[in-house]
Write a protein that holds these residues in place. Structure first.
Motif, PDB file in Angstrom:
ATOM      1  N   ASN A   1      46.691  32.981  30.964  1.00  0.00           N
ATOM      2  CA  ASN A   1      45.887  33.134  30.284  1.00  0.00           C
ATOM      3  C   ASN A   1      45.759  33.285  28.357  1.00  0.00           C
ATOM      4  OD1 ASN A   1      43.277  32.496  32.143  1.00  0.00           O
ATOM      5  ND2 ASN A   1      43.257  34.104  32.208  1.00  0.00           N
ATOM      6  N   SER A   2      46.363  31.662  27.578  1.00  0.00           N
ATOM      7  CA  SER A   2      46.837  32.702  27.160  1.00  0.00           C
ATOM      8  C   SER A   2      45.019  32.735  25.772  1.00  0.00           C
ATOM      9  CB  SER A   2      46.852  31.434  25.892  1.00  0.00           C
ATOM     10  OG  SER A   2      45.522  30.044  26.065  1.00  0.00           O
ATOM     11  N   LEU A   3      45.244  33.138  24.933  1.00  0.00           N
ATOM     12  CA  LEU A   3      44.191  33.080  23.790  1.00  0.00           C
ATOM     13  C   LEU A   3      43.188  32.130  23.731  1.00  0.00           C
ATOM     14  CD1 LEU A   3      45.207  35.812  20.950  1.00  0.00           C
ATOM     15  CD2 LEU A   3      44.202  36.100  22.765  1.00  0.00           C
ATOM     16  N   GLY A   4      41.934  31.538  23.436  1.00  0.00           N
ATOM     17  CA  GLY A   4      41.409  30.652  23.337  1.00  0.00           C
ATOM     18  C   GLY A   4      41.430  30.050  24.641  1.00  0.00           C
ATOM     19  N   ALA A   5      41.512  30.260  25.647  1.00  0.00           N
ATOM     20  CA  ALA A   5      41.388  30.289  27.415  1.00  0.00           C
ATOM     21  C   ALA A   5      41.504  31.407  27.817  1.00  0.00           C
ATOM     22  CB  ALA A   5      43.043  28.891  27.690  1.00  0.00           C
ATOM     23  N   PHE A   6      40.673  31.918  27.444  1.00  0.00           N
ATOM     24  CA  PHE A   6      40.285  33.292  28.120  1.00  0.00           C
ATOM     25  C   PHE A   6      40.810  34.674  28.321  1.00  0.00           C
ATOM     26  CE2 PHE A   6      37.290  29.295  29.378  1.00  0.00           C
ATOM     27  CZ  PHE A   6      36.344  30.129  28.536  1.00  0.00           C
ATOM     28  N   ALA A   7      41.388  34.545  28.000  1.00  0.00           N
ATOM     29  CA  ALA A   7      42.457  35.646  27.717  1.00  0.00           C
ATOM     30  C   ALA A   7      41.499  37.035  26.651  1.00  0.00           C
ATOM     31  CB  ALA A   7      43.918  35.715  26.892  1.00  0.00           C
ATOM     32  N   THR A   8      40.990  37.832  27.078  1.00  0.00           N
ATOM     33  CA  THR A   8      40.313  38.927  26.456  1.00  0.00           C
ATOM     34  C   THR A   8      41.210  40.151  25.664  1.00  0.00           C
ATOM     35  OG1 THR A   8      39.433  40.127  28.061  1.00  0.00           O
ATOM     36  CG2 THR A   8      38.482  38.541  27.533  1.00  0.00           C
ATOM     37  N   ILE A   9      42.084  40.340  26.393  1.00  0.00           N
ATOM     38  CA  ILE A   9      42.872  41.435  24.988  1.00  0.00           C
ATOM     39  C   ILE A   9      44.511  40.822  24.589  1.00  0.00           C
ATOM     40  CG2 ILE A   9      44.430  43.572  25.930  1.00  0.00           C
ATOM     41  CD1 ILE A   9      42.143  43.418  28.277  1.00  0.00           C
ATOM     42  N   ASN A  10      44.581  40.822  23.394  1.00  0.00           N
ATOM     43  CA  ASN A  10      45.885  40.129  22.423  1.00  0.00           C
ATOM     44  C   ASN A  10      46.898  41.077  22.512  1.00  0.00           C
ATOM     45  OD1 ASN A  10      46.993  38.548  21.007  1.00  0.00           O
ATOM     46  ND2 ASN A  10      46.471  39.209  19.436  1.00  0.00           N
ATOM     47  N   HIS A  11      46.671  41.653  24.040  1.00  0.00           N
ATOM     48  CA  HIS A  11      48.101  42.905  24.654  1.00  0.00           C
ATOM     49  C   HIS A  11      48.615  41.953  25.147  1.00  0.00           C
ATOM     50  CE1 HIS A  11      49.923  46.545  25.239  1.00  0.00           C
ATOM     51  NE2 HIS A  11      50.903  45.692  24.800  1.00  0.00           N
ATOM     52  N   LEU A  12      50.370  41.386  25.407  1.00  0.00           N
ATOM     53  CA  LEU A  12      51.163  40.277  26.150  1.00  0.00           C
ATOM     54  C   LEU A  12      50.663  40.366  27.550  1.00  0.00           C
ATOM     55  CD1 LEU A  12      52.770  37.917  26.801  1.00  0.00           C
ATOM     56  CD2 LEU A  12      54.504  39.121  26.715  1.00  0.00           C
ATOM     57  N   HIS A  13      49.952  40.308  28.039  1.00  0.00           N
ATOM     58  CA  HIS A  13      50.140  40.681  29.962  1.00  0.00           C
ATOM     59  C   HIS A  13      50.223  38.734  30.578  1.00  0.00           C
ATOM     60  CE1 HIS A  13      45.576  39.800  28.699  1.00  0.00           C
ATOM     61  NE2 HIS A  13      45.286  39.635  30.137  1.00  0.00           N
ATOM     62  N   PHE A  14      50.148  39.386  32.104  1.00  0.00           N
ATOM     63  CA  PHE A  14      49.974  38.257  32.855  1.00  0.00           C
ATOM     64  C   PHE A  14      49.188  38.715  34.340  1.00  0.00           C
ATOM     65  CE2 PHE A  14      54.350  37.416  31.284  1.00  0.00           C
ATOM     66  CZ  PHE A  14      54.193  36.492  30.684  1.00  0.00           C
ATOM     67  N   GLN A  15      48.281  38.485  35.503  1.00  0.00           N
ATOM     68  CA  GLN A  15      47.697  39.091  36.055  1.00  0.00           C
ATOM     69  C   GLN A  15      48.601  38.367  37.130  1.00  0.00           C
ATOM     70  OE1 GLN A  15      43.747  38.843  36.123  1.00  0.00           O
ATOM     71  NE2 GLN A  15      43.478  37.203  34.037  1.00  0.00           N
ATOM     72  N   ALA A  16      48.430  39.188  38.325  1.00  0.00           N
ATOM     73  CA  ALA A  16      48.208  38.600  40.100  1.00  0.00           C
ATOM     74  C   ALA A  16      47.675  39.443  41.514  1.00  0.00           C
ATOM     75  CB  ALA A  16      49.949  38.405  40.250  1.00  0.00           C
ATOM     76  N   TYR A  17      47.815  38.706  41.631  1.00  0.00           N
ATOM     77  CA  TYR A  17      46.832  38.880  42.877  1.00  0.00           C
ATOM     78  C   TYR A  17      47.089  38.111  44.563  1.00  0.00           C
ATOM     79  CZ  TYR A  17      42.802  35.402  41.766  1.00  0.00           C
ATOM     80  OH  TYR A  17      42.231  34.611  42.006  1.00  0.00           O
ATOM     81  N   TYR A  18      46.622  38.898  45.564  1.00  0.00           N
ATOM     82  CA  TYR A  18      46.897  38.203  47.137  1.00  0.00           C
ATOM     83  C   TYR A  18      45.786  37.264  47.395  1.00  0.00           C
ATOM     84  CZ  TYR A  18      51.252  40.900  47.488  1.00  0.00           C
ATOM     85  OH  TYR A  18      51.914  41.836  47.013  1.00  0.00           O
ATOM     86  N   LEU A  19      46.099  36.793  47.540  1.00  0.00           N
ATOM     87  CA  LEU A  19      44.377  34.937  48.040  1.00  0.00           C
ATOM     88  C   LEU A  19      45.511  34.485  48.863  1.00  0.00           C
ATOM     89  CD1 LEU A  19      41.639  34.730  48.859  1.00  0.00           C
ATOM     90  CD2 LEU A  19      42.464  32.430  47.369  1.00  0.00           C
ATOM     91  N   ALA A  20      45.193  35.576  50.508  1.00  0.00           N
ATOM     92  CA  ALA A  20      45.701  34.581  51.792  1.00  0.00           C
ATOM     93  C   ALA A  20      45.355  32.665  51.532  1.00  0.00           C
ATOM     94  CB  ALA A  20      45.989  34.892  53.156  1.00  0.00           C
ATOM     95  N   MET A  21      45.363  32.359  50.931  1.00  0.00           N
ATOM     96  CA  MET A  21      45.208  30.765  51.613  1.00  0.00           C
ATOM     97  C   MET A  21      45.678  30.222  49.806  1.00  0.00           C
ATOM     98  SD  MET A  21      41.436  30.887  51.547  1.00  0.00           S
ATOM     99  CE  MET A  21      41.436  29.963  52.787  1.00  0.00           C
ATOM    100  N   PRO A  22      46.102  28.708  50.555  1.00  0.00           N
ATOM    101  CA  PRO A  22      46.139  28.205  49.326  1.00  0.00           C
ATOM    102  C   PRO A  22      44.655  28.032  48.193  1.00  0.00           C
ATOM    103  CG  PRO A  22      46.325  26.230  51.504  1.00  0.00           C
ATOM    104  CD  PRO A  22      45.474  27.936  51.593  1.00  0.00           C
ATOM    105  N   PHE A  23      45.370  27.958  46.809  1.00  0.00           N
ATOM    106  CA  PHE A  23      44.493  27.040  45.588  1.00  0.00           C
ATOM    107  C   PHE A  23      44.288  25.594  46.382  1.00  0.00           C
ATOM    108  CE2 PHE A  23      45.837  31.153  42.911  1.00  0.00           C
ATOM    109  CZ  PHE A  23      44.747  31.986  43.687  1.00  0.00           C
ATOM    110  N   PRO A  24      42.712  25.463  45.514  1.00  0.00           N
ATOM    111  CA  PRO A  24      43.595  24.264  45.494  1.00  0.00           C
ATOM    112  C   PRO A  24      44.547  23.224  44.476  1.00  0.00           C
ATOM    113  CG  PRO A  24      41.295  24.644  45.639  1.00  0.00           C
ATOM    114  CD  PRO A  24      42.129  25.667  45.700  1.00  0.00           C
TER     115      PRO A  24
END
Lengths: 444, 397
Positions: free
Chosen positions: A228-251
């Protein structure tokens, strides 16, 4: 200045209510100068980036035996489960009810009442995608070392290297993977490139490549990285990516797409069709780096033009979705309907991908495709604006949209080698015509 | 369609003579079909092919031995459309049929387009999927396509890649209907991705696929009618499989370490899933452990206070790690120290649906520094099981 008020997500147990943290030498085993000496953490160095990463040269991998749970995956899952059993998370995400919303698109809804408790709304500036790093605010050098899972390195070697107990070298700022203590699914982690360099939330080529690399190395199509960029719901201004498991396809991943252009390096850029958020899909390229670089070019362009956006890296790093958005801007201008705001759902990368994390029971019970669509559509750029933004992106990447010259006819007939039309004399904001192309539709 | 009396492969169990005879019979019957098809078994780890027709072997250039035991992925390559793969994966997960164009590769490395039509085969009694049948009809497009381009360079030939093709050629003998050898190398490198994105099959090819599927299914059905009673014999095996959907079993099959799932909602908390590595570790066969409570691994020298400790944790819904002496059924009937971790696992509704037990043989704990710690490996199994169970929306408890 545009601002919105929202409840920030608590990603670390050391995150205070935006109060500058004064305590130093703090005895909480953080990553600051006070505690870093002698700190150790497993180091996972993935194998050297192959030149032919995305488009394998080998025709068939004949050792197509189903791989065991891959090494990186075991590391992520094992360390995450360890922190889970040590009780470091604010709630048990596997106890949060989740379901597929009936309908054609398969939006996934989760009821997560715990995520936003115990926090008061904070003001966020949403009209600047690039903001300077502020060491007084919460950042990832302040997290406790127990929240870190391992160091992740884009390796130099032909083989994966693993060191179970590697000292953290403050001189050579490591990229680390940490837990998100407010997970939205199992295995929710943060990838923080060169954590000690204190980079602001801003895409650069090297960091995005690292993220793509991690997605590829995890080798599981159900483990995606998001940004998420700033202005697109990043809340922490320290470079980071997120990841997790969801075993189905996203729409988002299932949405049909229409090819727009192919770059010199073979990266194919398509736009998504019949999806509530107008988005671009990048895939192919002669190497993983080509793909990553094309997306980075696009992101740098968006950043320089102050356009907020989200990124989803999916299919083991083979596909990257780029979603410019304007929800926060609309919200700040008072253009979002109160009903949508009341749900307190922020359309960040996961929501835009179709995984809706709902905070209120009534929203979960009444979750429908229409509701999900309405929220996401609010985040999307208008068709006209999307075209303008695409023009900016294509210019930045150095390829014009061939349909401009050849409206209504097909592109790859002229260009069977996939080589690109280098012409890019369009001026900013110049809309692209892409009406009636007969380009092949990849239908659902 | 309902075909069999029980959730049991018609191909892979060979313990009883009659059964292997029947298996032989059905293989012969299937071999007589002219179609290109494979049959897979989702209940075997890796979801492998258990039967491949002669037509299929001819089409791909592989021998039977090279194909049996492989996952369908084996035939995919760099130009295989990712979206098609996703769609097939989803169809398997949702246990429904699918018809999609797919680019596969022959043994020679040459790619070819075919119409992939897959259909699940359900057991009659419990409605569980026991097999997937996948028919592959080669799509006669490329030669046509190429010829057009070479001759005329006409724009319309481009449309061919997405437009429905006209029907041409005689499909009755489609076994050798491979006029579309795409093995010139320039095909690969110079056309870029575009030509590989999509290829629509003709209506007649689609019908062909449906017909083939129906033929295969009717043979399977006939076989089941002849042998149904026999296959039905092993009830307690069924009891074990009751709770698990094929998609969950496929996900669990990816996890190569020793573990079992037990169902706390059933009386005496029986094992409902046992990994291959568990069977290797303990020396038992799958049907010997499914439906059993884990205590069958204990023996006279097993410390009963440890068993009590485990029971307490399970009652409280907590995780625990214990070291316990277990008795194997390996050839030497040896005992081993089991470093056992137990955790409750929740389903999509957030309710505890299973307990997972992950076994590490204490003597085998590796100390090599370049590996994950055994504890981390063990917990990674718990994590992988949680992800699989949580995402499996068909869990019933």
């Amino acid at each position: 200045m545009l601002k919105i008020k929202r409840v920030p997500t608590v990603v670390s147990n050391y995150q205070k209510d935006d109060v500058a943290d004064e305590s130093v030498g703090c005895g909480r085993n953080c990553l600051g100068a006070c505690c870093i000496n002698g700190a150790r953490l497993p180091l996972y160095a993935c194998k050297k980036l192959e030149k032919s990463g995305a488009v394998e040269k080998l025709v068939i991998s004949h050792e197509a035996k189903e791989p065991p749970v891959a090494f990186l995956e075991s590391l992520v899952l094992g360390e995450w489960e360890d922190r889970f059993q040590r009780g470091l998370f604010r709630y048990d995400v596997t106890a949060c009810e989740t379901k597929v919303i009936p309908g054609k698109y398969g939006f996934v809804a989760q009821l997560n009442e715990g995520r936003h408790l115990k926090k008061r709304p904070t003001e966020f500036r949403v009209d600047k995608v690039l903001q300077a790093f502020d060491g007084n605010k919460f950042n990832f050098t302040k997290v406790g070392q127990e929240e870190l899972l391992f160091q992740f390195d884009a390796g130099e070697d032909d083989q994966v290297q693993f060191f179970p107990c590697m000292p953290i070298d403050p001189e050579n700022s490591p990229s680390v993977v940490a837990i998100n203590v407010s997970p939205i699914e199992y295995g929710h982690v943060l990838l923080i490139p060169r954590v000690l360099d204190c980079l602001p939330q801003r895409i650069d080529h090297k960091s995005l490549l690292l993220a793509v690399h991690m997605t590829a190395e995890a080798a599981n199509p159900y483990f995606r990285l998001g940004y998420n960029s700033l202005g697109a719901f990043a809340t922490i201004n320290h470079l980071h990516f997120q990841a997790y498991y969801l075993a189905m396809p996203f729409p988002l991943e299932k949405a049909p797409s229409k090819k727009m252009v192919t770059t010199v390096n073979g990266v194919k850029i398509s736009e998504l069709l019949s999806y509530p958020v107008r988005s671009l899909l990048f895939e192919g390229g002669h190497s993983m780096q080509d793909l990553s670089d094309a997306v980075s070019d696009a992101c740098v362009c968006l950043q320089n033009n102050n356009i907020p956006f989200n990124i989803l890296i999916s299919d083991c790093g083979r596909q990257i979705f780029l979603m410019p958005q304007c929800y926060a801007e609309k919200q700040a201008l008072g253009e979002v309907s109160p009903e949508l705001l009341e749900t307190q759902v922020n359309p960040a990368v996961w929501e835009i991908s179709g995984h809706m994390v709902l905070k209120r029971k009534e929203d979960y019970e009444g979750a429908s495709e229409e509701n999900a669509w309405r929220l996401l559509a609010e985040a999307s750029l208008s068709e006209e604006r999307f075209k303008e933004v695409n023009a900016l992106i294509f210019e930045a990447i150095g390829c014009s949209n061939p349909e401009e010259e050849l409206e209504g006819s097909t592109v790859h007939q002229q260009n069977p080698s996939g080589s690109v039309n280098q012409k890019s004399n369009r001026t900013h904001g110049d809309p692209i015509t892409n009406g009636t192309t007969s380009e092949c539709l990849v239908l659902q | 369609m309902s075909l069999t009396e029980s959730s049991k492969s018609v191909f892979t169990e060979e313990e009883e003579k009659e059964e292997s005879f029947n298996a032989l019979w059905i293989k012969e019957a299937l071999d007589e079909l002219p179609h290109n098809f494979t049959i897979t078994d989702p209940f075997i780890s890796g979801h492998p092919i258990v039967f491949a027709s002669l037509g299929f072997l001819k089409m791909t250039g592989y021998s039977k031995e090279e194909v049996i035991g492989k996952n369908g992925k084996f035939f995919q390559g760099p130009k295989t459309n990712r979206r098609s793969i996703m769609e097939i994966r989803e169809a398997i997960r949702e246990e429904r049929s699918i018809q999609v164009s797919l680019l596969n590769y022959r043994k020679s490395g040459s790619p070819f387009w075919m119409l992939f039509h897959m259909s699940p085969v359900f057991g009659k009694n419990d409605g569980k999927v026991i097999h997937f049948v996948a028919v592959q009809v080669p799509i006669s497009r490329r030669e046509h396509h190429r010829k057009l381009r070479n001759v005329s360079g006409d724009l319309s030939d481009h449309f061919g890649s997405c437009r429905r093709e006209v029907c041409f050629g005689n499909f009755v003998h489609q076994d050798r209907a491979l006029p579309l050898e795409c093995d010139d190398d320039d095909d690969d490198d110079e056309q870029g991705l575009e030509d590989w994105e999509h290829c629509e099959a003709s209506e007649s090819e689609k019908l062909k696929a449906v017909e083939a599927i129906n033929n295969v299914l009717s043979i399977l059905k006939r076989y089941i009618e002849l042998s149904g009673r026999l296959v039905c014999g092993k009830r307690y095996c069924l009891r074990g499989a009751d709770c698990l959907s094929s998609s969950l079993v496929i996900s669990l099959g990816r996890i190569k370490q020793s573990f079992v799932l037990t169902n706390p909602c059933l009386p005496d908390m029986p094992i409902v899933y046992a990994s291959d590595a568990f069977l290797t570790l303990t020396g038992y066969k799958r049907q010997e452990v499914l439906g059993q409570n884990c205590r069958f691994l204990s023996g006279v020298d097993t410390d009963f206070s440890v068993l009590y400790e485990m029971k307490e944790c399970i009652l409280k819904g907590q995780s625990c790690t214990v070291q316990i002496l277990n008795y194997s059924n390996r050839k030497d009937k040896s005992t081993f120290w089991n470093l056992l971790h137990i955790s409750p696992v929740r389903n999509a509704s957030g309710k505890t649906a299973y307990f997972v037990g992950v076994q590490v043989e204490a003597s085998c704990r590796n100390t090599e520094s370049k590996e994950l710690r055994p504890e981390t490996k063990q917990l990674s199994v718990v994590g992988a099981v949680r992800v699989a169970v949580r995402s499996s929306f068909m869990v019933t408890c």
